[in-house]
Scaffold this motif. Sequence first.
Motif, PDB file in Angstrom:
ATOM      1  N   SER A 209       0.840  -1.191   0.000  1.00 34.85           N
ATOM      2  CA  SER A 209       0.000   0.000   0.000  1.00 34.85           C
ATOM      3  C   SER A 209       0.875   1.240   0.000  1.00 34.85           C
ATOM      4  CB  SER A 209      -0.933   0.015   1.222  1.00 34.85           C
ATOM      5  OG  SER A 209      -1.710   1.199   1.250  1.00 34.85           O
ATOM      6  N   GLY A 210       0.279   2.361  -0.427  1.00 31.99           N
ATOM      7  CA  GLY A 210       0.995   3.637  -0.431  1.00 31.99           C
ATOM      8  C   GLY A 210       0.347   4.676   0.447  1.00 31.99           C
ATOM      9  N   GLN A 211      -0.558   4.235   1.347  1.00 29.04           N
ATOM     10  CA  GLN A 211      -1.245   5.159   2.240  1.00 29.04           C
ATOM     11  C   GLN A 211      -1.090   4.707   3.685  1.00 29.04           C
ATOM     12  OE1 GLN A 211      -5.319   5.369   0.845  1.00 29.04           O
ATOM     13  NE2 GLN A 211      -4.877   7.200  -0.348  1.00 29.04           N
ATOM     14  N   ASN A 212      -0.666   5.615   4.530  1.00 27.43           N
ATOM     15  CA  ASN A 212      -0.433   5.291   5.929  1.00 27.43           C
ATOM     16  C   ASN A 212      -1.693   4.791   6.623  1.00 27.43           C
ATOM     17  OD1 ASN A 212       1.348   5.580   8.437  1.00 27.43           O
ATOM     18  ND2 ASN A 212      -0.395   6.850   8.986  1.00 27.43           N
ATOM     19  N   ILE A 213      -2.817   5.453   6.377  1.00 30.92           N
ATOM     20  CA  ILE A 213      -4.059   5.065   7.056  1.00 30.92           C
ATOM     21  C   ILE A 213      -4.485   3.644   6.678  1.00 30.92           C
ATOM     22  CG2 ILE A 213      -5.579   6.057   5.281  1.00 30.92           C
ATOM     23  CD1 ILE A 213      -7.453   6.886   7.588  1.00 30.92           C
ATOM     24  N   THR A 214      -4.224   3.266   5.416  1.00 28.28           N
ATOM     25  CA  THR A 214      -4.548   1.911   4.967  1.00 28.28           C
ATOM     26  C   THR A 214      -3.655   0.887   5.644  1.00 28.28           C
ATOM     27  OG1 THR A 214      -5.283   2.762   2.828  1.00 28.28           O
ATOM     28  CG2 THR A 214      -4.760   0.412   2.953  1.00 28.28           C
ATOM     29  N   VAL A 215      -2.371   1.197   5.713  1.00 27.38           N
ATOM     30  CA  VAL A 215      -1.418   0.272   6.339  1.00 27.38           C
ATOM     31  C   VAL A 215      -1.740   0.096   7.818  1.00 27.38           C
ATOM     32  CG1 VAL A 215       1.014  -0.155   6.869  1.00 27.38           C
ATOM     33  CG2 VAL A 215       0.374   0.855   4.674  1.00 27.38           C
ATOM     34  N   CYS A 216      -2.068   1.189   8.498  1.00 22.30           N
ATOM     35  CA  CYS A 216      -2.429   1.086   9.918  1.00 22.30           C
ATOM     36  C   CYS A 216      -3.671   0.219  10.102  1.00 22.30           C
ATOM     37  CB  CYS A 216      -2.669   2.479  10.501  1.00 22.30           C
ATOM     38  SG  CYS A 216      -1.172   3.482  10.678  1.00 22.30           S
ATOM     39  N   GLY A 217      -4.639   0.368   9.206  1.00 20.88           N
ATOM     40  CA  GLY A 217      -5.843  -0.445   9.286  1.00 20.88           C
ATOM     41  C   GLY A 217      -5.562  -1.913   9.075  1.00 20.88           C
ATOM     42  N   LEU A 218      -4.686  -2.219   8.100  1.00 20.19           N
ATOM     43  CA  LEU A 218      -4.326  -3.607   7.834  1.00 20.19           C
ATOM     44  C   LEU A 218      -3.593  -4.221   9.021  1.00 20.19           C
ATOM     45  CD1 LEU A 218      -3.135  -3.274   4.125  1.00 20.19           C
ATOM     46  CD2 LEU A 218      -5.157  -4.516   4.924  1.00 20.19           C
ATOM     47  N   SER A 220      -3.821  -3.310  12.163  1.00 21.25           N
ATOM     48  CA  SER A 220      -4.756  -3.466  13.288  1.00 21.25           C
ATOM     49  C   SER A 220      -5.645  -4.686  13.100  1.00 21.25           C
ATOM     50  CB  SER A 220      -5.612  -2.209  13.428  1.00 21.25           C
ATOM     51  OG  SER A 220      -4.811  -1.089  13.761  1.00 21.25           O
ATOM     52  N   SER A 221      -6.029  -4.952  11.840  1.00 18.21           N
ATOM     53  CA  SER A 221      -6.945  -6.062  11.561  1.00 18.21           C
ATOM     54  C   SER A 221      -6.232  -7.400  11.449  1.00 18.21           C
ATOM     55  CB  SER A 221      -7.714  -5.798  10.271  1.00 18.21           C
ATOM     56  OG  SER A 221      -8.486  -4.616  10.367  1.00 18.21           O
ATOM     57  N   LEU A 222      -5.065  -7.389  10.776  1.00 20.10           N
ATOM     58  CA  LEU A 222      -4.402  -8.642  10.427  1.00 20.10           C
ATOM     59  C   LEU A 222      -3.133  -8.922  11.231  1.00 20.10           C
ATOM     60  CD1 LEU A 222      -4.639  -8.293   6.529  1.00 20.10           C
ATOM     61  CD2 LEU A 222      -6.247  -9.446   8.061  1.00 20.10           C
ATOM     62  N   GLY A 223      -2.597  -7.868  11.855  1.00 20.12           N
ATOM     63  CA  GLY A 223      -1.291  -8.027  12.484  1.00 20.12           C
ATOM     64  C   GLY A 223      -0.209  -8.005  11.418  1.00 20.12           C
ATOM     65  N   GLY A 224       1.028  -8.220  11.835  1.00 22.37           N
ATOM     66  CA  GLY A 224       2.125  -8.236  10.890  1.00 22.37           C
ATOM     67  C   GLY A 224       3.109  -7.117  11.133  1.00 22.37           C
TER      68      GLY A 224
END
Length: 283
Positions: A209-218, A220-224
Amino acid sequence: MQIELLETFLDLMETKSFNRTAERLSLTQSTVSGRIHTLETTLGRKLFTRSRAGTQPTPAGYRLLDHARTLRHQWNEARRSVQSTGNFTQSMRIGMQHDLASSHIGDWVTGFRKVLPDAAFYVELDFSNQMSIDLLAGEIDLSIMFTPKNLPDLHHEHIGELAYRMISSTAVHLNDIEPQSYIFTNYSAAFDKVHRQVVANLAEAPLSSGQNITVCGLLSSLGGTAYVLEASAEEMVATGDFDFVRGAPRIPQSVYFAVHLRNRHSHIHRRLLESVRKQLSGA
């Protein structure tokens, strides 16, 4: 002169293809040809030559280029300046890099309104490439971006820096990261260059991803594991679900203020620039 003629001319100067320009502008090829013919008739000069080798601008076409860019920009500025702004004396359209909005947009808009209390502000989130195009066309007044573009008629100033940190819910050290749990991020060209050196063995990660908010969401949901903005990293580590990854360097990201060259000395634009600079530095 109809502005559509200049828009078509400028696009054709870029594509060197009547077919491609027709596709990009959602026109028929005959409409593109007709507009160029009208412009050539108005100016009394051929602007393009067409042959088996393709479409090439004539010397007159090259001479018109800078004037056409200026006319388009001035027209769009004029059009927006006379549009209704309700009870406000003026309107300002501001482009902002996606990642900057998540933690700075409130403070920056507050600063803008202190500088211009009688203005209406429209803030549009986008990436550097599109914001540069919109600045050239006069569709936005200024932008705050990560990647300045070497384009004619644009003025950029470095105004500060942010940083990205690697956090993880599974890995303690950089060497412990498993590719299937890594989210590969590409926030800007400068970030990507350093990032790939740090995680050369993780470039084939299944998520990116190229968006911080998307990465933070992923995360929070999936871990990693992934790089996120430093402020976001600190918030997520504070939850106890994530830790900073040892051995992973802090990656800095420069921030730039961009305006059309015509506005680089504008009093209003300079005051807005200083407001952004102060907010970014924490002054």
